[in-house]
Structure formats: C-alpha cells, structure tokens
Design a protein around this motif. Structure first.
Motif, PDB file in Angstrom:
ATOM      1  N   SER A  39      15.156  -5.151  -8.474  1.00 56.63           N
ATOM      2  CA  SER A  39      15.942  -4.668  -9.735  1.00 56.63           C
ATOM      3  C   SER A  39      16.793  -5.662 -10.063  1.00 56.63           C
ATOM      4  CB  SER A  39      16.641  -3.404  -9.535  1.00 56.63           C
ATOM      5  OG  SER A  39      17.761  -3.659  -8.934  1.00 56.63           O
ATOM      6  N   GLY A  40      17.212  -5.571 -11.577  1.00 55.06           N
ATOM      7  CA  GLY A  40      18.099  -6.546 -12.221  1.00 55.06           C
ATOM      8  C   GLY A  40      19.458  -5.903 -11.953  1.00 55.06           C
ATOM      9  N   PHE A  41      20.351  -6.561 -11.998  1.00 55.77           N
ATOM     10  CA  PHE A  41      21.686  -5.642 -11.703  1.00 55.77           C
ATOM     11  C   PHE A  41      22.832  -6.180 -12.477  1.00 55.77           C
ATOM     12  CE2 PHE A  41      22.005  -9.661  -8.771  1.00 55.77           C
ATOM     13  CZ  PHE A  41      23.242  -9.874  -8.970  1.00 55.77           C
ATOM     14  N   VAL A  42      23.772  -5.476 -12.777  1.00 52.40           N
ATOM     15  CA  VAL A  42      24.794  -5.644 -13.560  1.00 52.40           C
ATOM     16  C   VAL A  42      26.137  -5.101 -12.499  1.00 52.40           C
ATOM     17  CG1 VAL A  42      26.508  -5.707 -15.554  1.00 52.40           C
ATOM     18  CG2 VAL A  42      23.820  -5.548 -15.926  1.00 52.40           C
ATOM     19  N   LEU A  43      27.071  -6.147 -12.270  1.00 55.70           N
ATOM     20  CA  LEU A  43      28.236  -5.869 -11.442  1.00 55.70           C
ATOM     21  C   LEU A  43      29.292  -6.077 -12.297  1.00 55.70           C
ATOM     22  CD1 LEU A  43      29.746  -5.104  -8.684  1.00 55.70           C
ATOM     23  CD2 LEU A  43      29.632  -7.566  -8.327  1.00 55.70           C
ATOM     24  N   GLY A  44      30.375  -5.232 -12.697  1.00 52.21           N
ATOM     25  CA  GLY A  44      31.352  -5.089 -13.264  1.00 52.21           C
ATOM     26  C   GLY A  44      32.457  -4.814 -12.526  1.00 52.21           C
ATOM     27  N   PHE A  45      33.677  -5.665 -12.987  1.00 53.80           N
ATOM     28  CA  PHE A  45      35.147  -5.195 -12.338  1.00 53.80           C
ATOM     29  C   PHE A  45      35.819  -5.143 -13.829  1.00 53.80           C
ATOM     30  CE2 PHE A  45      33.183  -7.639  -8.877  1.00 53.80           C
ATOM     31  CZ  PHE A  45      33.545  -6.570  -7.767  1.00 53.80           C
ATOM     32  N   GLN A 173      39.595   5.017 -10.095  1.00 53.84           N
ATOM     33  CA  GLN A 173      40.947   5.248  -9.476  1.00 53.84           C
ATOM     34  C   GLN A 173      42.016   5.558 -10.734  1.00 53.84           C
ATOM     35  OE1 GLN A 173      42.027   1.234  -7.974  1.00 53.84           O
ATOM     36  NE2 GLN A 173      40.863   1.893  -5.940  1.00 53.84           N
ATOM     37  N   GLY A 174      42.528   6.797 -10.264  1.00 54.22           N
ATOM     38  CA  GLY A 174      43.241   7.306 -11.425  1.00 54.22           C
ATOM     39  C   GLY A 174      42.463   7.808 -12.546  1.00 54.22           C
ATOM     40  N   GLY A 175      41.170   8.214 -12.493  1.00 56.20           N
ATOM     41  CA  GLY A 175      40.472   8.593 -13.448  1.00 56.20           C
ATOM     42  C   GLY A 175      39.936   7.422 -14.500  1.00 56.20           C
ATOM     43  N   HIS A 176      40.298   6.163 -13.978  1.00 58.68           N
ATOM     44  CA  HIS A 176      39.742   5.184 -14.629  1.00 58.68           C
ATOM     45  C   HIS A 176      38.674   4.272 -14.165  1.00 58.68           C
ATOM     46  CE1 HIS A 176      42.787   5.741 -18.174  1.00 58.68           C
ATOM     47  NE2 HIS A 176      43.630   5.916 -16.709  1.00 58.68           N
ATOM     48  N   ALA A 177      37.492   3.466 -14.601  1.00 56.29           N
ATOM     49  CA  ALA A 177      36.742   2.730 -13.755  1.00 56.29           C
ATOM     50  C   ALA A 177      37.230   1.604 -13.572  1.00 56.29           C
ATOM     51  CB  ALA A 177      35.354   2.768 -14.784  1.00 56.29           C
ATOM     52  N   VAL A 178      37.179   0.971 -12.255  1.00 57.35           N
ATOM     53  CA  VAL A 178      37.719  -0.132 -11.957  1.00 57.35           C
ATOM     54  C   VAL A 178      36.362  -1.072 -11.573  1.00 57.35           C
ATOM     55  CG1 VAL A 178      39.755   0.686 -11.159  1.00 57.35           C
ATOM     56  CG2 VAL A 178      38.037   0.649  -9.346  1.00 57.35           C
ATOM     57  N   MET A 179      35.344  -0.672 -11.049  1.00 55.19           N
ATOM     58  CA  MET A 179      34.076  -1.139 -10.853  1.00 55.19           C
ATOM     59  C   MET A 179      32.968  -0.339 -11.013  1.00 55.19           C
ATOM     60  SD  MET A 179      31.578  -1.938  -8.451  1.00 55.19           S
ATOM     61  CE  MET A 179      32.009  -1.236  -6.599  1.00 55.19           C
ATOM     62  N   SER A 180      31.906  -1.259 -11.278  1.00 58.65           N
ATOM     63  CA  SER A 180      30.550  -0.515 -11.716  1.00 58.65           C
ATOM     64  C   SER A 180      29.456  -1.433 -11.098  1.00 58.65           C
ATOM     65  CB  SER A 180      30.308  -0.214 -13.119  1.00 58.65           C
ATOM     66  OG  SER A 180      30.558  -1.210 -13.823  1.00 58.65           O
ATOM     67  N   TYR A 181      28.488  -0.752 -10.858  1.00 59.09           N
ATOM     68  CA  TYR A 181      27.205  -1.498 -10.471  1.00 59.09           C
ATOM     69  C   TYR A 181      25.954  -0.662 -11.044  1.00 59.09           C
ATOM     70  CZ  TYR A 181      23.921  -4.338  -7.607  1.00 59.09           C
ATOM     71  OH  TYR A 181      23.146  -5.118  -7.020  1.00 59.09           O
ATOM     72  N   GLY A 182      24.974  -1.226 -11.743  1.00 53.39           N
ATOM     73  CA  GLY A 182      23.796  -0.857 -12.252  1.00 53.39           C
ATOM     74  C   GLY A 182      22.473  -1.660 -11.741  1.00 53.39           C
ATOM     75  N   PHE A 183      21.441  -0.706 -11.456  1.00 51.85           N
ATOM     76  CA  PHE A 183      20.155  -1.412 -11.049  1.00 51.85           C
ATOM     77  C   PHE A 183      19.475  -1.202 -12.419  1.00 51.85           C
ATOM     78  CE2 PHE A 183      21.774   0.717  -7.404  1.00 51.85           C
ATOM     79  CZ  PHE A 183      21.579  -0.399  -6.439  1.00 51.85           C
ATOM     80  N   LEU A 184      18.832  -2.143 -13.020  1.00 54.13           N
ATOM     81  CA  LEU A 184      18.152  -2.247 -14.087  1.00 54.13           C
ATOM     82  C   LEU A 184      16.443  -2.413 -13.941  1.00 54.13           C
ATOM     83  CD1 LEU A 184      20.576  -4.825 -16.047  1.00 54.13           C
ATOM     84  CD2 LEU A 184      20.464  -2.576 -15.949  1.00 54.13           C
ATOM     85  N   ASN A 185      15.661  -2.000 -14.638  1.00 58.91           N
ATOM     86  CA  ASN A 185      14.324  -2.219 -14.436  1.00 58.91           C
ATOM     87  C   ASN A 185      13.805  -2.089 -12.820  1.00 58.91           C
ATOM     88  OD1 ASN A 185      14.023  -2.543 -17.488  1.00 58.91           O
ATOM     89  ND2 ASN A 185      14.999  -4.620 -16.861  1.00 58.91           N
ATOM     90  N   LEU A 186      14.188  -0.696 -12.427  1.00 58.37           N
ATOM     91  CA  LEU A 186      13.938  -0.853 -10.995  1.00 58.37           C
ATOM     92  C   LEU A 186      12.223  -0.690 -10.643  1.00 58.37           C
ATOM     93  CD1 LEU A 186      14.947  -0.295  -8.058  1.00 58.37           C
ATOM     94  CD2 LEU A 186      15.095   2.169  -8.633  1.00 58.37           C
ATOM     95  N   GLU A 187      11.756  -1.495  -9.724  1.00 62.29           N
ATOM     96  CA  GLU A 187      10.428  -1.610  -9.394  1.00 62.29           C
ATOM     97  C   GLU A 187      10.409  -1.250  -7.905  1.00 62.29           C
ATOM     98  OE1 GLU A 187       6.633  -4.804  -9.156  1.00 62.29           O
ATOM     99  OE2 GLU A 187       8.833  -5.676  -9.683  1.00 62.29           O
ATOM    100  N   ILE A 188       9.631  -0.114  -7.611  1.00 59.14           N
ATOM    101  CA  ILE A 188       9.542   0.275  -6.458  1.00 59.14           C
ATOM    102  C   ILE A 188       8.155  -0.352  -5.694  1.00 59.14           C
ATOM    103  CG2 ILE A 188       9.295   2.382  -4.874  1.00 59.14           C
ATOM    104  CD1 ILE A 188      11.874   1.900  -6.317  1.00 59.14           C
ATOM    105  N   ASN A 189       8.400  -0.616  -4.302  1.00 58.04           N
ATOM    106  CA  ASN A 189       7.488  -1.224  -3.417  1.00 58.04           C
ATOM    107  C   ASN A 189       6.385  -2.269  -3.971  1.00 58.04           C
ATOM    108  OD1 ASN A 189       8.150   0.866  -1.466  1.00 58.04           O
ATOM    109  ND2 ASN A 189       6.531   2.386  -2.188  1.00 58.04           N
ATOM    110  N   PRO A 190       7.128  -3.455  -4.449  1.00 59.96           N
ATOM    111  CA  PRO A 190       6.507  -4.488  -5.176  1.00 59.96           C
ATOM    112  C   PRO A 190       6.064  -5.476  -3.943  1.00 59.96           C
ATOM    113  CG  PRO A 190       8.788  -5.151  -5.095  1.00 59.96           C
ATOM    114  CD  PRO A 190       8.720  -3.638  -4.571  1.00 59.96           C
TER     115      PRO A 190
END
Length: 214
Positions: A39-45, A173-190
C-alpha cells in the motif's frame, strides 16, 4: 413506562456490544487471510503551527519481510527488513548498507512491520475499545474504533467496512490529532519475488556489509 424505557436502553446497549464484537471478529478473520500486502502510505505529525508529512509505499509479507520506500527530494529512501537482515539505501549517499545478524545475536524481527495486523490486534486486545459512529471516507463506509491509552491519549482506528481491514489510525491527545497514518490503494496478497527484498546497487555505489555476531 419508566421500566419499559430502561429495558429498551438495556437492549440497545447489548445490541451495540454485540455489533462491536462481531465487527472485531470479522476484522480478525479478514486478517488471517492476508499473506502479504502492499500500500501507499501517508504519515503525518501535527502541531499547532502545521503538519509534517511523509509519503511512500510499503510492502509486507507474513514470513517476516517488509520493504518501505519513502519519498525524499533526492529520490526514494529504501529500507528492507527481514529476520536478522537489513538493507538500507539513501539516494543522497552512494552507499548500500547490508546488515545481517547470526542466530546467537539476541534480536527477533519476524513480526516486524505488521502494520495492519498490529492495528487489528490493538482493537481486539483492548478491553476498553469503543465503537464510534461510522463515517464515509472516499465514498466508502468506514468503521471507527476508539482505543483509550494513557490519560488524555487515545487511538482512533479506521476500518474499511467492505474489506474488514484497517485503513488508517489517528493518535489524539486532549482531543487533538498529533499523529496520523493512512494506507492508500491497499493491495492484498500480491506476488512479491525474493529479489524485491534486496537492493541491486548501481555500479557507482559501494555495498557496505556488516555481520552482527557476538
């Protein structure tokens, strides 16, 4: 009338708990069918002044191999990890690093980089997990699970309702996003050949080998 209302609320609570358990069970079953994924990924702080993002692609094999290609201004940074082996290449440096470790060296990387599997386990193993209202993400129904951690900290796990697999997480933390990670165009069992989990160095590059043996 008051007794009837209380009874109805109790039935609703039981039904919701059953739905949560059923959905978690379906996630676990879906994960058992995954032998590999890419999968593609996007990691955000995220901070008060903005966000720092990292993007790339990651491929994982249940045998314990993972390859991560992270975008950089000079090209993709490649990191490959498997049981007692590491490949690393940064295009800013004309060197390919290859590290191996003997059986006597006290490390265990077999489960490294499970990514999706770690999120399934996080939700399934928490006794305090709470199901949140579903949301529509990119036109698809997405389940949301809230997993409380330390005081004021929680993890929100996003699960694709069709595939029954996690597609993102958000650390709050405290109701605010401090980190996020998303899987993009997920391909299973390639199909992932063995050559995909090593680095072919360019003629102008040096391969530096390091063997870890006590």
């Amino acid at each position: 009338m008051m007794w009837g209302s209380a009874w109805m609320l109790g039935v609703m609570a039981v039904a919701n708990a059953s739905t949560t358990a059923d959905r978690i069970d379906s996630m676990q079953r879906a994960w058992t069918q995954v032998e590999a994924y890419c999968s593609g990924f996007v990691l955000g702080f995220h901070g008060e002044t903005g966000s720092a993002l990292s993007m790339g692609k990651s491929c994982w094999e249940k045998s314990g191999r993972i390859r991560t290609d992270t975008r950089s201004t000079s090209g993709d940074i490649v990191e490959i990890r498997s049981d007692r082996e590491l490949w690393y290449y940064n295009p800013a440096q004309p060197v390919v690093l290859h590290v191996t470790a003997s059986e006597e060296f006290g490390i265990d990387t077999k489960q490294v980089g499970r990514g999706i599997g770690e999120l399934v386990e996080l939700v399934a193993s928490s006794s305090e997990v709470r199901q949140m209202p579903s949301a529509e993400v990119d036109g698809r129904e997405t389940w949301l699970f809230r997993v409380p951690k330390d005081s004021g900290t929680e993890v929100i796990v996003f699960v694709d309702a069709r595939t029954r697999l996690p597609v993102a997480l958000e650390l709050r933390q405290g109701g605010h996003a401090v980190m996020s990670y998303g899987f993009l165009n997920l391909e299973i069992n390639p199909s992932l050949p063995s050559s995909f989990f090593c680095i072919e160095a360019l003629p102008s590059h040096q391969v530096v080998k390091l063997d870890l043996d006590p």
